[in-house]
Scaffold this active site. Structure first.
Site, PDB file in Angstrom:
ATOM      1  N   HIS A  24       0.852  -1.200   0.000  1.00 44.40           N
ATOM      2  CA  HIS A  24       0.000   0.000   0.000  1.00 44.40           C
ATOM      3  C   HIS A  24       0.884   1.244   0.000  1.00 44.40           C
ATOM      4  O   HIS A  24       0.945   1.997   0.993  1.00 44.40           O
ATOM      5  CB  HIS A  24      -0.864  -0.080   1.270  1.00 44.40           C
TER       6      HIS A  24
ATOM      7  N   GLU B 109      -1.009   1.238  -5.286  1.00 46.63           N
ATOM      8  CA  GLU B 109      -0.796  -0.006  -4.549  1.00 46.63           C
ATOM      9  C   GLU B 109      -0.715  -1.185  -5.515  1.00 46.63           C
ATOM     10  O   GLU B 109      -1.642  -1.401  -6.298  1.00 46.63           O
ATOM     11  CB  GLU B 109      -1.939  -0.215  -3.559  1.00 46.63           C
TER      12      GLU B 109
HETATM   13  O1  LIG Z   1      -7.216   3.964   6.579  1.00 43.92           O
HETATM   14  P1  LIG Z   1      -6.665   2.656   6.076  1.00 43.92           P
HETATM   15  O2  LIG Z   1      -7.229   1.467   6.775  1.00 43.92           O
HETATM   16  O3  LIG Z   1      -5.164   2.652   6.113  1.00 43.92           O
HETATM   17  O4  LIG Z   1      -7.092   2.537   4.559  1.00 43.92           O
HETATM   18  C1  LIG Z   1      -6.712   3.512   3.644  1.00 43.92           C
HETATM   19  C2  LIG Z   1      -7.264   3.188   2.253  1.00 43.92           C
HETATM   20  O5  LIG Z   1      -6.680   1.986   1.805  1.00 43.92           O
HETATM   21  C3  LIG Z   1      -7.026   1.587   0.457  1.00 43.92           C
HETATM   22  O6  LIG Z   1      -6.465   2.440  -0.477  1.00 43.92           O
HETATM   23  C4  LIG Z   1      -8.518   1.482   0.281  1.00 43.92           C
HETATM   24  O7  LIG Z   1      -8.877   1.301  -1.085  1.00 43.92           O
HETATM   25  C5  LIG Z   1      -9.244   2.708   0.825  1.00 43.92           C
HETATM   26  O8  LIG Z   1     -10.636   2.456   0.821  1.00 43.92           O
HETATM   27  C6  LIG Z   1      -8.780   3.014   2.242  1.00 43.92           C
HETATM   28  O9  LIG Z   1      -9.423   4.187   2.702  1.00 43.92           O
END
Ligand SMILES: O=P(O)(O)OC[C@H]1O[C@H](O)[C@H](O)[C@@H](O)[C@@H]1O
Length: 296
Positions: free
Chosen positions: A164, A268
């Protein structure tokens, strides 16, 4: 060495390399590896095997790291490269389980550190039943990350995964993202509807949360403010997620500053949704991402 309790002293005794790699207590009392060699500077927390810094010589930091990140043992670090595993997003069967799985909040174990030809390779290990995980990170003029998932059991098991990666950008409104033209995507901010791909490179003009399925090629961040391009090469990654929280979501995130959406974008490398991995008994799966910045 005993991989269960790795003190700073043990880590430095077994793995440190003069002028290249040392271990220290970082933010929030969490243990981190500090990488300083002639081609780059880097940092990696054992908490989540989380790369929090990659700065090749001649460039500003490539990875974004929030100045509101928590650095707590049960929280993911906000920025850098959280490892998402063994599911992406909320768990589909149990909403009480942590978003994006366990890997980003567990303590990983150092297994190996090798330095040769100006490349430092770290290997870390973790166990998330029923999988044995190995994470290989090579710090050089490029950053190479390989997540290897082993299935030591006699049964097929499935998982989702993502590296990510939070990229630092000069001004998100001036950035274009190339390499995903004409690819359709799941638009998470439009009730997960499938949207047709666009002919132009992506520009970020509002909250963006897209999951591109069946996209195995290289993406590129073009950043005219920092005068650099960042290429993101992938191997055995069939999904690509593009995320920027924009204004309102940034304000709702406690570990993210209100205006930091301007300085970041996540691209990602992943295997999620229809690209979920079905891992056969006694086999492994490796997903690799290479981050290559180029000045212009
Ligand atoms: O806040 P987190 O749990 O780290 O997630 C952060 C982001 O991760 C990914 O990119 C998902 O597609 C998003 O929907 C999410 O908001």
């Amino acid at each position: 060495m005993n991989h269960v309790n790795q003190s700073i002293e043990d880590l430095n005794e077994y793995f440190s390399i003069d002028d290249v790699l040392r271990f220290e207590i970082g933010e929030g009392g969490l243990t981190r590896a500090v990488i300083t060699h002639n081609l780059c500077k880097g940092e990696l927390y054992l908490h989540g095997a989380h790369i929090s810094r990659f700065q090749p010589s001649g460039f500003a930091d490539i990875l974004f790291l929030s100045s509101n990140s928590q650095y707590e043992a049960d929280q993911p670090i906000r920025g850098g490269v959280p490892i998402v595993f063994p599911w992406f997003g909320p768990n589909k069967h149990d909403n009480n389980l942590p978003m994006h799985g366990y890997a980003r909040t567990m303590e990983w174990q150092m297994a190996r550190a090798d330095y040769h030809s100006s490349k430092l390779v770290l290997e870390l290990k973790a166990y998330i039943a029923p999988f044995e995980l190995q994470y290989f990170v090579a710090f050089s003029e490029h950053l190479t990350m390989t997540l290897r998932v082993n299935n030591p059991t006699d049964e097929v098991h499935q998982f989702e995964e993502a590296l990510h990666t939070y990229f630092s950008v000069g001004d998100i409104t001036k950035v274009t993202i190339r390499g995903l033209e004409y690819d359709s995507f799941i638009n998470k901010i439009d009730h997960f509807r499938i949207h047709e791909g666009e002919s132009n490179p992506i520009t970020i003009t509002g909250e963006t949360d897209r999951v591109y399925i069946d996209t195995a090629g290289t993406s590129e961040i073009v950043d005219p403010t920092l005068r650099r391009r960042i290429f993101i090469d992938k191997h055995h990654s069939k999904s690509t997620v593009v995320w920027n929280p924009w204004i309102d979501k940034s304000q709702r995130m406690t570990d993210f500053k209100d205006d930091e959406w301007k300085q970041m974008v996540c691209i990602e490398s992943a295997n999620v949704d229809k690209n979920i991995v079905q891992l056969q008994p006694h086999r492994f799966h490796e997903m690799t991402t290479v981050i290559r910045p180029i000045a212009y």
